[in-house]
Motif scaffolding. Sequence first.
Motif, PDB file in Angstrom:
ATOM      1  N   GLU A  23       0.832  -1.197   0.000  1.00 14.86           N
ATOM      2  CA  GLU A  23       0.000   0.000   0.000  1.00 14.86           C
ATOM      3  C   GLU A  23       0.868   1.248   0.000  1.00 14.86           C
ATOM      4  O   GLU A  23       0.552   2.234  -0.676  1.00 14.86           O
ATOM      5  N   SER A  24       1.969   1.202   0.724  1.00 11.87           N
ATOM      6  CA  SER A  24       2.866   2.347   0.804  1.00 11.87           C
ATOM      7  C   SER A  24       3.583   2.604  -0.518  1.00 11.87           C
ATOM      8  O   SER A  24       3.598   3.738  -1.008  1.00 11.87           O
ATOM      9  N   ILE A  25       4.173   1.567  -1.113  1.00 12.20           N
ATOM     10  CA  ILE A  25       4.975   1.830  -2.318  1.00 12.20           C
ATOM     11  C   ILE A  25       4.112   2.150  -3.540  1.00 12.20           C
ATOM     12  O   ILE A  25       4.527   2.919  -4.394  1.00 12.20           O
ATOM     13  N   PHE A  26       2.908   1.569  -3.621  1.00 10.13           N
ATOM     14  CA  PHE A  26       2.034   1.855  -4.760  1.00 10.13           C
ATOM     15  C   PHE A  26       1.005   2.936  -4.456  1.00 10.13           C
ATOM     16  O   PHE A  26       0.176   3.263  -5.307  1.00 10.13           O
ATOM     17  N   ASP A  27       1.046   3.501  -3.236  1.00  6.79           N
ATOM     18  CA  ASP A  27       0.123   4.554  -2.833  1.00  6.79           C
ATOM     19  C   ASP A  27      -1.322   4.150  -3.153  1.00  6.79           C
ATOM     20  O   ASP A  27      -2.037   4.843  -3.879  1.00  6.79           O
ATOM     21  N   CYS A  28      -1.700   2.985  -2.618  1.00 13.85           N
ATOM     22  CA  CYS A  28      -3.027   2.444  -2.890  1.00 13.85           C
ATOM     23  C   CYS A  28      -3.575   1.791  -1.625  1.00 13.85           C
ATOM     24  O   CYS A  28      -2.902   1.725  -0.602  1.00 13.85           O
ATOM     25  N   LYS A  29      -4.775   1.292  -1.702  1.00 12.57           N
ATOM     26  CA  LYS A  29      -5.400   0.543  -0.613  1.00 12.57           C
ATOM     27  C   LYS A  29      -5.757  -0.832  -1.165  1.00 12.57           C
ATOM     28  O   LYS A  29      -6.449  -0.943  -2.175  1.00 12.57           O
ATOM     29  N   ALA A  79       8.873   7.295  -8.386  1.00 14.26           N
ATOM     30  CA  ALA A  79       8.154   7.511  -7.121  1.00 14.26           C
ATOM     31  C   ALA A  79       8.046   6.203  -6.334  1.00 14.26           C
ATOM     32  O   ALA A  79       8.231   6.195  -5.111  1.00 14.26           O
ATOM     33  N   ILE A  80       7.755   5.106  -7.019  1.00 19.82           N
ATOM     34  CA  ILE A  80       7.657   3.811  -6.337  1.00 19.82           C
ATOM     35  C   ILE A  80       9.012   3.421  -5.771  1.00 19.82           C
ATOM     36  O   ILE A  80       9.116   3.001  -4.615  1.00 19.82           O
ATOM     37  N   LEU A  81      10.066   3.561  -6.563  1.00 20.10           N
ATOM     38  CA  LEU A  81      11.409   3.229  -6.089  1.00 20.10           C
ATOM     39  C   LEU A  81      11.778   4.044  -4.850  1.00 20.10           C
ATOM     40  O   LEU A  81      12.379   3.525  -3.912  1.00 20.10           O
ATOM     41  N   ALA A  82      11.390   5.303  -4.828  1.00 20.21           N
ATOM     42  CA  ALA A  82      11.704   6.166  -3.685  1.00 20.21           C
ATOM     43  C   ALA A  82      10.983   5.726  -2.415  1.00 20.21           C
ATOM     44  O   ALA A  82      11.442   6.023  -1.309  1.00 20.21           O
ATOM     45  N   GLU A  94      18.950  -1.349  -9.376  1.00 22.35           N
ATOM     46  CA  GLU A  94      18.523   0.019  -9.657  1.00 22.35           C
ATOM     47  C   GLU A  94      17.838   0.110 -11.020  1.00 22.35           C
ATOM     48  O   GLU A  94      17.990  -0.769 -11.870  1.00 22.35           O
ATOM     49  N   LYS A  95      17.126   1.193 -11.233  1.00 26.44           N
ATOM     50  CA  LYS A  95      16.451   1.463 -12.500  1.00 26.44           C
ATOM     51  C   LYS A  95      17.444   1.335 -13.652  1.00 26.44           C
ATOM     52  O   LYS A  95      18.552   1.863 -13.589  1.00 26.44           O
ATOM     53  N   LEU A 118       9.783  -4.123 -11.280  1.00 28.89           N
ATOM     54  CA  LEU A 118       8.908  -3.078 -11.791  1.00 28.89           C
ATOM     55  C   LEU A 118       9.278  -2.825 -13.242  1.00 28.89           C
ATOM     56  O   LEU A 118      10.448  -2.902 -13.619  1.00 28.89           O
ATOM     57  N   HIS A 119       8.290  -2.510 -14.064  1.00 29.45           N
ATOM     58  CA  HIS A 119       8.522  -2.127 -15.455  1.00 29.45           C
ATOM     59  C   HIS A 119       7.729  -0.873 -15.741  1.00 29.45           C
ATOM     60  O   HIS A 119       6.586  -0.735 -15.316  1.00 29.45           O
ATOM     61  N   ALA A 120       8.354   0.045 -16.455  1.00 31.92           N
ATOM     62  CA  ALA A 120       7.659   1.260 -16.898  1.00 31.92           C
ATOM     63  C   ALA A 120       8.073   1.532 -18.326  1.00 31.92           C
ATOM     64  O   ALA A 120       9.237   1.431 -18.670  1.00 31.92           O
TER      65      ALA A 120
END
Length: 122
Positions: A23-29, A79-82, A94-95, A118-120
């Motif tokens: 929840e913290s890293i993806f800023d979700c519930k 933002a997720i990595l941070a 690292e990225k 993670l992939h972006a």
Amino acid sequence: MQTKINWFEIPSRDFSRAVSFYESIFDCKLKIEETGGPRMGIFTTLDEDSVGCVIHGEHFAPSAHGPVLYLDATGSLDAILARIEPAGGHIAMEKMELPRNLGFIANFIDTEGNRLALHAQN
């Protein structure tokens, strides 16, 4: 025949800690389900479709040595990595930019010891 991931399960040792981490890293519930069997913290899309979960139960053991699941981080990879280390995880790779405009990837170890990625696209 081709396939795609239609569900994933991320094992946890400490369910509450793992749910809090994601929840913290993806800023979700995450949607918590207690069915009398394994406990699940379910990831959903914006349309409320269930796509996978953090799971806790007798037959689920975290590991950094199995298949690696890549989660979509398009538009928010940095933002997720941070948020990973402040949430109790560890950046394992690292990225990194992929060749041929395939985007960017990074690997992390979650609070339970699972290796994920993670992939972006950008």
